[in-house]
Every structure is written in C-alpha cells, then in structure tokens.
Design a protein around this motif. Structure first.
Motif, PDB file in Angstrom:
ATOM      1  N   LEU A 310       0.833  -1.211   0.000  1.00 47.33           N
ATOM      2  CA  LEU A 310       0.000   0.000   0.000  1.00 47.33           C
ATOM      3  C   LEU A 310       0.862   1.253   0.000  1.00 47.33           C
ATOM      4  O   LEU A 310       0.573   2.220  -0.716  1.00 47.33           O
ATOM      5  N   ASP A 311       1.918   1.252   0.806  1.00 47.21           N
ATOM      6  CA  ASP A 311       2.817   2.402   0.853  1.00 47.21           C
ATOM      7  C   ASP A 311       3.437   2.645  -0.513  1.00 47.21           C
ATOM      8  O   ASP A 311       3.502   3.792  -0.989  1.00 47.21           O
ATOM      9  N   TYR A 312       3.879   1.578  -1.164  1.00 43.20           N
ATOM     10  CA  TYR A 312       4.467   1.727  -2.492  1.00 43.20           C
ATOM     11  C   TYR A 312       3.452   2.276  -3.490  1.00 43.20           C
ATOM     12  O   TYR A 312       3.772   3.182  -4.276  1.00 43.20           O
ATOM     13  N   LEU A 313       2.239   1.747  -3.466  1.00 48.36           N
ATOM     14  CA  LEU A 313       1.238   2.210  -4.429  1.00 48.36           C
ATOM     15  C   LEU A 313       0.832   3.658  -4.163  1.00 48.36           C
ATOM     16  O   LEU A 313       0.466   4.382  -5.093  1.00 48.36           O
ATOM     17  N   ASN A 314       0.894   4.098  -2.903  1.00 54.56           N
ATOM     18  CA  ASN A 314       0.651   5.515  -2.618  1.00 54.56           C
ATOM     19  C   ASN A 314       1.727   6.378  -3.285  1.00 54.56           C
ATOM     20  O   ASN A 314       1.429   7.431  -3.874  1.00 54.56           O
ATOM     21  N   LEU A 315       2.974   5.930  -3.183  1.00 58.47           N
ATOM     22  CA  LEU A 315       4.063   6.645  -3.849  1.00 58.47           C
ATOM     23  C   LEU A 315       3.883   6.614  -5.368  1.00 58.47           C
ATOM     24  O   LEU A 315       4.071   7.632  -6.047  1.00 58.47           O
ATOM     25  N   TYR A 316       3.536   5.447  -5.878  1.00 60.30           N
ATOM     26  CA  TYR A 316       3.285   5.285  -7.313  1.00 60.30           C
ATOM     27  C   TYR A 316       2.198   6.258  -7.774  1.00 60.30           C
ATOM     28  O   TYR A 316       2.325   6.910  -8.818  1.00 60.30           O
ATOM     29  N   GLY A 317       1.121   6.367  -6.983  1.00 59.69           N
ATOM     30  CA  GLY A 317       0.046   7.297  -7.318  1.00 59.69           C
ATOM     31  C   GLY A 317       0.496   8.740  -7.282  1.00 59.69           C
ATOM     32  O   GLY A 317       0.097   9.556  -8.132  1.00 59.69           O
ATOM     33  N   ASN A 318       1.350   9.074  -6.306  1.00 55.58           N
ATOM     34  CA  ASN A 318       1.864  10.446  -6.228  1.00 55.58           C
ATOM     35  C   ASN A 318       2.757  10.781  -7.416  1.00 55.58           C
ATOM     36  O   ASN A 318       2.787  11.917  -7.891  1.00 55.58           O
ATOM     37  N   LEU A 319       3.505   9.785  -7.886  1.00 54.24           N
ATOM     38  CA  LEU A 319       4.304   9.996  -9.093  1.00 54.24           C
ATOM     39  C   LEU A 319       3.402  10.231 -10.300  1.00 54.24           C
ATOM     40  O   LEU A 319       3.675  11.089 -11.145  1.00 54.24           O
ATOM     41  N   HIS A 320       2.320   9.472 -10.380  1.00 60.53           N
ATOM     42  CA  HIS A 320       1.386   9.604 -11.502  1.00 60.53           C
ATOM     43  C   HIS A 320       0.749  10.987 -11.519  1.00 60.53           C
ATOM     44  O   HIS A 320       0.579  11.596 -12.579  1.00 60.53           O
ATOM     45  N   SER A 321       0.359  11.465 -10.345  1.00 59.85           N
ATOM     46  CA  SER A 321      -0.312  12.773 -10.265  1.00 59.85           C
ATOM     47  C   SER A 321       0.675  13.919 -10.199  1.00 59.85           C
ATOM     48  O   SER A 321       0.274  15.080 -10.054  1.00 59.85           O
TER      49      SER A 321
END
Length: 338
Positions: A310-321
């Motif tokens: 979950l922590d990684y995907l939050n970072l992944y999402g922040n990179l996307h946005s």
C-alpha cells in the motif's frame, strides 16, 4: 460451481456471507459481503457497462460469481447497451435467478420532477419487476441543492407500498416480486465531489454512496472510508469507481521516471487497492471481456495488499499525479518485481 447453483440470500448474516466466500479461495478479502445497511449480498467486484462488455461476457461474469451489475440508461447508453440483453435475461419478469442478482441503475437527470420518466425508461428497456439500487449520478460540487430535492423523494421511491411502486404497477402490471420489493429497493448517489459525499454519509435518505478512488486520487480514504466503522449496522454501502484511471492517464502505465524493474501494478492490483481500504463494499469495474473477468477474480483471491504494498502504491500514485518526483523517494520504499 456456478453462482446460479447458489441460493444467494437477500438477507445476509455474517455467517451466510462467510459461507458464500468459501466457494472461492480463502483470503482476507471476502468475495461476498453485505452492502452497508442494506440487506443486499454483493460481490466485491461490480460490473458496469462503461467498457461496452457484451451480453455473453456479462453472463459469463455472473457464472463466475459476480452478482452486482451497474447500468446507465441516459448517459453513455451506447456504451452500456451491449450488456442490456444479459440484464434482461437475468432480471426480467419471471427470471428464475432474479433474486441472486443485485441490479444497480443510474440516472444522470438530477431532477425530482423527471425521476418517474427515468425509472420508466429502465423498466421498459430491461423488462424488470424492480431495481435493487437506483443511483442519482454525477453529483458535483454545484449539485447539493438538486441532490437534496431528489433525496426528498426517497420515501416515495424505495420499498414496497411506495407511491412509485403503485405508479409502476398501474403502468406495467402488478407482480408478486414488485409487491414484495417495491419498484426501487434502495437509493444511492454517485459523487464527483468528495466534500458533498461526506456531508451525505449519514443521511437516512441515502443508502449507498459511490465515490471515485484510486492510487492517484485518495481523498475518499480520509473523508469517507475512515469516517465509518465496518461493523456499524447503520452505515451506508460504499462503492468505488475509477480505480484504474485518473486525469494523469491509465494508472497501469508507469509514471515518468519509475525505474524499469519497479513494480507496475496491473488492473487487478488497482482493484485490490480499493478493496483493501476500510469499509469499501464494491469496486465497480469497467471490464470489457471474460479474460479480464478471470484476472480480476484471481486478483481478489490473492487477498488484501500488505502495508508495504500500500505504501508503495501511494508513492506510485503520487508519481502519476506529479505530486512527487522519483528523486524524492528513498530506494528502500520502492518495490521491485521480476
């Protein structure tokens, strides 16, 4: 085992929902659950028609265990209409499997005066006795007053012996199911404004709340999901949409700068992300064919994502946005998948 072989109950105790989950591989992500305070038993994956899925593959989804179907009759209807034949087969008057299906429909006409017309369109097109959840659709930041006017209709719309049930009976003829269920069993709203959704969370006039949620757009977690208790018998049902897409593009496409061997989540991973969140009952999908149905179900069977994932995907999402640059992330928080 096909869902048509199961007697899915409309009133679902915790033990009954647990029993249904046993037809799938055991995991900490139950495939069936109770939809908030309603008495509907729903599959955690919902199937909407926005991907123009065919009727044949819609029936395949039902046979694989998906029982929550979302249909639009007045916006993007050309996208939804390919699944209409399947919904007529599953939900029509006289269908032997109707009570195993949760039919959710939506109208984007935010007018109390036109509610009956929208309802009639759906009853005519699908030849149904009743709708399980009728959604008021696309509720934006300027729609608060219109939504309140529409919600004032809830006592007249939902349940048996309602004003709208009697009107539908006069137009389409009475049936035992219509008399038992009413024309509309529950009322929902699909929100594009998270603040308005939060204001409506505890309304007695609203049974199901649908909100956008994905790795790049996570405000629903703090403002909606974490404001509720899973075991609260009075909480509304929660449905998510837009799990795989954002204004930044398709979320399965790697964001700029992500190292080559870093984990790139698949579409099923993105559904699991929403379903791992607190109080999410259904993740609405826009699946387009049966191979995607199989993949999504296999994803659910893997269970919840771990805190590290979950922590990684939050970072992944922040990179996307573009809220974050890859240089700002310590390498220890990146996940690599071969």
């Amino acid at each position: 085992m096909k869902l048509t072989d199961l007697a899915l109950p409309k009133v679902a105790s915790a033990s009954e929902v647990s029993h249904l989950a046993n037809h799938f591989s055991e995991s900490d992500l139950p495939f069936y659950r109770k939809l908030g305070r309603t008495d509907l038993t729903v599959s955690c994956l919902g199937l909407g028609g926005g991907g123009s899925i065919s009727s044949e593959d819609t029936l395949y989804a039902f046979d694989r265990g998906i029982n929550y179907f979302f249909y639009s009759s007045d916006l993007h209807h050309y996208l939804y209409s390919p699944m209409s034949g399947a919904l007529r087969q599953l939900c029509r008057r006289g269908s032997s499997v109707r009570e195993k299906v949760v039919l959710a429909t939506v109208t984007y006409i935010k007018s109390a005066e036109m509610a009956l017309a929208a309802l009639i369109d759906q009853f005519v097109e699908l030849n149904i006795d009743y709708i399980d959840v009728l959604f008021w659709g696309w509720i934006g930041e300027n729609d608060g007053a219109a939504l309140q006017n529409c919600l004032q209709l809830s006592p007249d719309l939902r349940g048996n012996n309602s004003v709208y049930q009697r009107t539908i009976e006069k137009m389409f003829g009475a049936s035992e199911r219509l008399k038992k269920m009413g024309a509309v069993r529950y009322i929902g709203a699909s929100f594009h404004d998270i603040n308005l959704a939060q204001q409506c969370l505890h309304s007695d006039l609203l049974d199901v709340v649908m909100v956008r949620h994905n790795v790049a757009h996570r405000s629903a977690q703090s403002q909606i999901f974490n404001q509720l208790e899973v075991e609260d018998p009075s909480r509304p049902g929660i449905v998510t949409f837009k799990s795989t897409g954002s204004h930044s593009g398709a979320l399965w496409d790697a964001p700029l700068g992500l190292p080559e061997k870093c984990w790139r989540p698949t579409v099923p991973d993105l559904y699991r992300y929403s379903l791992t969140q607190n109080c999410v009952d259904v993740c609405l999908t826009g699946l387009t064919r049966r191979e995607e149905i199989d993949a999504a179900i296999s994803g659910v069977q893997q269970g919840k994502l771990t805190p590290i994932e979950l922590d990684y995907l939050n970072l992944y999402g922040n990179l996307h946005s573009q809220k974050l640059k890859i240089q700002e992330i310590s390498s220890e928080r990146l996940l690599y998948r071969v």
